[in-house]
Design a protein around this motif. Sequence first.
Motif, PDB file in Angstrom:
ATOM      1  N   LYS A 152     110.045  26.621  15.096  1.00 11.14           N
ATOM      2  CA  LYS A 152     110.330  28.055  15.050  1.00 11.14           C
ATOM      3  C   LYS A 152     109.049  28.877  14.916  1.00 11.14           C
ATOM      4  N   ILE A 153     108.071  28.343  14.207  1.00 16.03           N
ATOM      5  CA  ILE A 153     106.791  29.051  14.082  1.00 16.03           C
ATOM      6  C   ILE A 153     106.060  29.077  15.424  1.00 16.03           C
ATOM      7  N   LYS A 154     105.973  27.937  16.067  1.00 16.88           N
ATOM      8  CA  LYS A 154     105.190  27.831  17.302  1.00 16.88           C
ATOM      9  C   LYS A 154     105.961  28.318  18.514  1.00 16.88           C
ATOM     10  N   ASN A 155     107.224  27.908  18.623  1.00 18.60           N
ATOM     11  CA  ASN A 155     108.119  28.467  19.640  1.00 18.60           C
ATOM     12  C   ASN A 155     107.545  28.341  21.053  1.00 18.60           C
ATOM     13  N   GLU A 156     106.982  27.156  21.358  1.00 17.65           N
ATOM     14  CA  GLU A 156     106.366  26.952  22.668  1.00 17.65           C
ATOM     15  C   GLU A 156     107.123  25.883  23.451  1.00 17.65           C
ATOM     16  N   PRO A 157     107.388  26.141  24.733  1.00 15.18           N
ATOM     17  CA  PRO A 157     108.059  25.128  25.563  1.00 15.18           C
ATOM     18  C   PRO A 157     107.233  23.849  25.616  1.00 15.18           C
ATOM     19  N   GLY A 158     107.935  22.724  25.631  1.00 13.78           N
ATOM     20  CA  GLY A 158     107.261  21.437  25.775  1.00 13.78           C
ATOM     21  C   GLY A 158     107.008  20.700  24.484  1.00 13.78           C
ATOM     22  N   ILE A 159     107.198  21.348  23.334  1.00 17.00           N
ATOM     23  CA  ILE A 159     106.977  20.673  22.054  1.00 17.00           C
ATOM     24  C   ILE A 159     108.121  19.700  21.791  1.00 17.00           C
ATOM     25  N   SER A 160     107.768  18.446  21.526  1.00 21.00           N
ATOM     26  CA  SER A 160     108.738  17.397  21.218  1.00 21.00           C
ATOM     27  C   SER A 160     108.716  17.118  19.721  1.00 21.00           C
ATOM     28  N   PHE A 161     109.903  17.071  19.116  1.00 18.82           N
ATOM     29  CA  PHE A 161     109.976  16.773  17.689  1.00 18.82           C
ATOM     30  C   PHE A 161     109.327  15.424  17.379  1.00 18.82           C
TER      31      PHE A 161
END
Length: 209
Positions: A152-161
């Motif tokens: 939620k802080i970064k909110n960037e497409p492509g981030i994988s948990f």
Amino acid sequence: MPLYQIFSIQSHTKVYIWKITESFNELFRSVILKDVSLARVEKMKAESHQKGFLAVRKLLEIAGYDDFDLFYDDFGKPNLKDQKHISISHSNEFSVIAISDYNLGIDLEILKDKTLKLAPRYMDVSHLENLSTADALEKATIIWGIKESIFKIKNEPGISFKDHIFENKFNGKDGKCKAELRFENQLELFEIQYQLIENYVLVVAFMSV
């Protein structure tokens, strides 16, 4: 009482929690919504989502704001007109908001067996070794909340948990830990606080300064 709790994290952040006991009509009649929010509520298929959305607006009022002070950017991240930072979450019978001088993410998750079953998909399961089933479920839920809050802080497409967000090893009873985001050749560090609220886990993440 619907207003469940307000607490501060140091001097810079306040967390507001609402326990939803009202009917949809009671909540709907008690808030004033701008047109775009009204349309959004009408499109929601589940009443639980509608009530969670409306409870967030009740919390805004308690914090000194209203629906007209809240807007969303192109990625769906909430913002306040006075440039304070806000993060929002709701799950089943609870809604929460956090308002801060710093960029933050908040997540609320109910304890459910499915979270533990899915753990290999989003975390390093070695962090659950030698724990009872109950403690493993609690810790897996905390870790999911950590990853959700950082996203939620970064909110960037492509981030994988699983591939990009990593929690440091921690004791699930300490109430705090650290985590990292390794994404696009950059390393960012985060401070995490968490606590149990009835059978839910509440997680708040801040970028380390």
